[in-house]
Design a protein around this motif. Structure first.
Motif, PDB file in Angstrom:
ATOM      1  N   GLY A  51       0.818  -1.208   0.000  1.00 24.66           N
ATOM      2  CA  GLY A  51       0.000   0.000   0.000  1.00 24.66           C
ATOM      3  C   GLY A  51       0.850   1.256   0.000  1.00 24.66           C
ATOM      4  O   GLY A  51       0.449   2.290  -0.512  1.00 24.66           O
ATOM      5  N   GLY A  52       2.053   1.160   0.553  1.00 22.41           N
ATOM      6  CA  GLY A  52       2.964   2.302   0.563  1.00 22.41           C
ATOM      7  C   GLY A  52       4.148   2.135  -0.366  1.00 22.41           C
ATOM      8  O   GLY A  52       4.959   3.043  -0.520  1.00 22.41           O
ATOM      9  N   ALA A  53       4.260   0.955  -0.976  1.00 21.63           N
ATOM     10  CA  ALA A  53       5.411   0.684  -1.840  1.00 21.63           C
ATOM     11  C   ALA A  53       4.994  -0.208  -3.005  1.00 21.63           C
ATOM     12  O   ALA A  53       5.668  -1.197  -3.317  1.00 21.63           O
ATOM     13  N   ASP A  54       3.871   0.115  -3.643  1.00 21.60           N
ATOM     14  CA  ASP A  54       3.389  -0.701  -4.757  1.00 21.60           C
ATOM     15  C   ASP A  54       4.464  -0.753  -5.830  1.00 21.60           C
ATOM     16  O   ASP A  54       5.065   0.259  -6.163  1.00 21.60           O
ATOM     17  N   GLY A  55       4.713  -1.947  -6.334  1.00 18.03           N
ATOM     18  CA  GLY A  55       5.761  -2.122  -7.330  1.00 18.03           C
ATOM     19  C   GLY A  55       7.108  -2.459  -6.719  1.00 18.03           C
ATOM     20  O   GLY A  55       8.130  -2.427  -7.407  1.00 18.03           O
ATOM     21  N   ALA A  56       7.129  -2.814  -5.441  1.00 15.16           N
ATOM     22  CA  ALA A  56       8.388  -3.175  -4.785  1.00 15.16           C
ATOM     23  C   ALA A  56       8.903  -4.501  -5.320  1.00 15.16           C
ATOM     24  O   ALA A  56       8.124  -5.364  -5.755  1.00 15.16           O
ATOM     25  N   LEU A  57      10.195  -4.658  -5.279  1.00 11.97           N
ATOM     26  CA  LEU A  57      10.790  -5.958  -5.593  1.00 11.97           C
ATOM     27  C   LEU A  57      10.376  -6.953  -4.515  1.00 11.97           C
ATOM     28  O   LEU A  57      10.190  -6.577  -3.350  1.00 11.97           O
ATOM     29  N   ILE A  58      10.269  -8.209  -4.886  1.00 17.72           N
ATOM     30  CA  ILE A  58       9.881  -9.234  -3.918  1.00 17.72           C
ATOM     31  C   ILE A  58      10.866  -9.260  -2.754  1.00 17.72           C
ATOM     32  O   ILE A  58      10.469  -9.352  -1.596  1.00 17.72           O
ATOM     33  N   ASP A  77       3.064 -16.548  -4.036  1.00 19.71           N
ATOM     34  CA  ASP A  77       2.374 -17.523  -4.890  1.00 19.71           C
ATOM     35  C   ASP A  77       0.906 -17.645  -4.479  1.00 19.71           C
ATOM     36  O   ASP A  77       0.002 -17.599  -5.320  1.00 19.71           O
ATOM     37  N   ARG A  78       0.664 -17.792  -3.168  1.00 25.46           N
ATOM     38  CA  ARG A  78      -0.710 -17.935  -2.674  1.00 25.46           C
ATOM     39  C   ARG A  78      -1.515 -16.653  -2.915  1.00 25.46           C
ATOM     40  O   ARG A  78      -2.692 -16.706  -3.284  1.00 25.46           O
ATOM     41  N   MET A  79      -0.873 -15.510  -2.706  1.00 24.59           N
ATOM     42  CA  MET A  79      -1.571 -14.234  -2.902  1.00 24.59           C
ATOM     43  C   MET A  79      -1.870 -13.980  -4.378  1.00 24.59           C
ATOM     44  O   MET A  79      -2.895 -13.380  -4.711  1.00 24.59           O
ATOM     45  N   THR A  80      -1.001 -14.449  -5.257  1.00 24.03           N
ATOM     46  CA  THR A  80      -1.239 -14.315  -6.696  1.00 24.03           C
ATOM     47  C   THR A  80      -2.431 -15.181  -7.100  1.00 24.03           C
ATOM     48  O   THR A  80      -3.322 -14.721  -7.826  1.00 24.03           O
ATOM     49  N   ARG A  81      -2.448 -16.421  -6.617  1.00 18.77           N
ATOM     50  CA  ARG A  81      -3.584 -17.307  -6.917  1.00 18.77           C
ATOM     51  C   ARG A  81      -4.895 -16.735  -6.381  1.00 18.77           C
ATOM     52  O   ARG A  81      -5.950 -16.921  -6.978  1.00 18.77           O
ATOM     53  N   ALA A  82      -4.839 -16.020  -5.252  1.00 25.23           N
ATOM     54  CA  ALA A  82      -6.038 -15.424  -4.657  1.00 25.23           C
ATOM     55  C   ALA A  82      -6.423 -14.112  -5.341  1.00 25.23           C
ATOM     56  O   ALA A  82      -7.453 -13.520  -5.009  1.00 25.23           O
ATOM     57  N   GLY A  83      -5.592 -13.652  -6.276  1.00 25.48           N
ATOM     58  CA  GLY A  83      -5.909 -12.423  -6.995  1.00 25.48           C
ATOM     59  C   GLY A  83      -5.634 -11.150  -6.213  1.00 25.48           C
ATOM     60  O   GLY A  83      -6.157 -10.085  -6.555  1.00 25.48           O
ATOM     61  N   LEU A  84      -4.782 -11.234  -5.175  1.00 25.77           N
ATOM     62  CA  LEU A  84      -4.484 -10.069  -4.343  1.00 25.77           C
ATOM     63  C   LEU A  84      -3.334  -9.237  -4.894  1.00 25.77           C
ATOM     64  O   LEU A  84      -3.309  -8.013  -4.735  1.00 25.77           O
ATOM     65  N   VAL A  85      -2.363  -9.913  -5.479  1.00 28.61           N
ATOM     66  CA  VAL A  85      -1.183  -9.244  -6.036  1.00 28.61           C
ATOM     67  C   VAL A  85      -0.872  -9.858  -7.397  1.00 28.61           C
ATOM     68  O   VAL A  85      -1.343 -10.944  -7.724  1.00 28.61           O
ATOM     69  N   THR A 102      -3.540  -5.745  -6.816  1.00 31.35           N
ATOM     70  CA  THR A 102      -4.658  -5.770  -7.760  1.00 31.35           C
ATOM     71  C   THR A 102      -5.797  -4.960  -7.135  1.00 31.35           C
ATOM     72  O   THR A 102      -5.716  -4.557  -5.961  1.00 31.35           O
ATOM     73  N   ASP A 103      -6.856  -4.761  -7.876  1.00 29.73           N
ATOM     74  CA  ASP A 103      -8.028  -4.088  -7.301  1.00 29.73           C
ATOM     75  C   ASP A 103      -8.555  -4.889  -6.112  1.00 29.73           C
ATOM     76  O   ASP A 103      -8.917  -4.316  -5.082  1.00 29.73           O
ATOM     77  N   HIS A 104      -8.577  -6.208  -6.264  1.00 33.91           N
ATOM     78  CA  HIS A 104      -9.021  -7.071  -5.163  1.00 33.91           C
ATOM     79  C   HIS A 104      -8.080  -6.915  -3.957  1.00 33.91           C
ATOM     80  O   HIS A 104      -8.520  -6.878  -2.807  1.00 33.91           O
ATOM     81  N   GLY A 105      -6.785  -6.808  -4.220  1.00 39.22           N
ATOM     82  CA  GLY A 105      -5.805  -6.620  -3.151  1.00 39.22           C
ATOM     83  C   GLY A 105      -5.986  -5.297  -2.428  1.00 39.22           C
ATOM     84  O   GLY A 105      -5.867  -5.217  -1.203  1.00 39.22           O
ATOM     85  N   ARG A 106      -6.297  -4.240  -3.175  1.00 37.56           N
ATOM     86  CA  ARG A 106      -6.542  -2.933  -2.545  1.00 37.56           C
ATOM     87  C   ARG A 106      -7.788  -2.978  -1.662  1.00 37.56           C
ATOM     88  O   ARG A 106      -7.805  -2.434  -0.563  1.00 37.56           O
ATOM     89  N   ALA A 107      -8.826  -3.664  -2.128  1.00 41.26           N
ATOM     90  CA  ALA A 107     -10.048  -3.793  -1.323  1.00 41.26           C
ATOM     91  C   ALA A 107      -9.777  -4.619  -0.070  1.00 41.26           C
ATOM     92  O   ALA A 107     -10.226  -4.270   1.029  1.00 41.26           O
ATOM     93  N   ALA A 108      -9.010  -5.696  -0.219  1.00 40.35           N
ATOM     94  CA  ALA A 108      -8.667  -6.535   0.936  1.00 40.35           C
ATOM     95  C   ALA A 108      -7.810  -5.761   1.924  1.00 40.35           C
ATOM     96  O   ALA A 108      -7.939  -5.926   3.149  1.00 40.35           O
ATOM     97  N   ARG A 109      -6.950  -4.887   1.421  1.00 41.54           N
ATOM     98  CA  ARG A 109      -6.111  -4.052   2.296  1.00 41.54           C
ATOM     99  C   ARG A 109      -6.985  -3.140   3.153  1.00 41.54           C
ATOM    100  O   ARG A 109      -6.733  -2.968   4.347  1.00 41.54           O
ATOM    101  N   GLU A 110      -8.001  -2.560   2.559  1.00 42.49           N
ATOM    102  CA  GLU A 110      -8.905  -1.686   3.322  1.00 42.49           C
ATOM    103  C   GLU A 110      -9.644  -2.478   4.402  1.00 42.49           C
ATOM    104  O   GLU A 110      -9.813  -1.991   5.515  1.00 42.49           O
ATOM    105  N   GLU A 111     -10.073  -3.697   4.068  1.00 39.80           N
ATOM    106  CA  GLU A 111     -10.727  -4.546   5.072  1.00 39.80           C
ATOM    107  C   GLU A 111      -9.753  -4.887   6.199  1.00 39.80           C
ATOM    108  O   GLU A 111     -10.122  -4.876   7.374  1.00 39.80           O
TER     109      GLU A 111
END
Length: 153
Positions: A51-58, A77-85, A102-111
């Motif tokens: 949320g503060g460093a989108d596009g960071a290296l792994i 890997d798990r977060m990619t499969r879940a559509g979060l990143v 991802t958009d789903h990841g941003r929404a999950a971050r707010e939750e």
């Protein structure tokens, strides 16, 4: 009317820290994950970081979260499969991958932020701001007293 003295403080700090960590971790994994469609504490950490460093290296994310590279790879890997990143190639180094929410990841971050606010309220209930400041200072000092990768202390 007399008041009974407070019981002596338990000074087994390592035990208390470890036991407290396990209890809070279980609470987070059970209560908050149920409220947030199965999001884990580790996944929340990645979402907060990105949320503060989108596009960071792994590797940068792993370092910031104090995770081993192998643990970070499995987590991503798990977060990619879940559509979060999603992983995207670094435009300057085709061998490197960058993490993006991802958009789903941003929404999950707010939750997760809302859940964290609830957790912090639960953790601080019954304590004054001054008491919490001491606890926060003590917990923060652990990172200096026990630097990452330094087993010689």
């Amino acid at each position: 009317m007399s008041t009974s003295p407070a019981p002596p403080a338990d000074k087994r700090l390592f035990f208390l820290l470890a036991a407290g960590h396990r209890r809070v971790q279980r609470w987070v994994e059970n209560k908050l994950a149920a409220d947030m469609d199965g999001l884990t504490a580790a996944q929340s950490g990645v979402l907060f970081y990105l949320g503060g460093a989108d596009g960071a290296l792994i590797g940068e994310a792993a370092e910031a979260l104090d995770l081993a590279p192998s643990a970070m790879t499995g987590l991503v890997d798990r977060m990619t499969r879940a559509g979060l990143v999603e992983r995207r190639p670094d435009p300057k180094d085709g061998r490197a991958l960058r993490l993006h929410l991802t958009d789903h990841g941003r929404a999950a971050r707010e939750e997760a932020k809302a859940g964290l606010a609830h957790l912090n309220q639960h953790l601080t209930q019954g304590f004054t701001d001054d008491e919490i400041a001491v606890v926060a200072r003590w917990l923060s000092s652990l990172q200096t007293k026990f630097p990452k990768g330094d087993a010689s202390q």
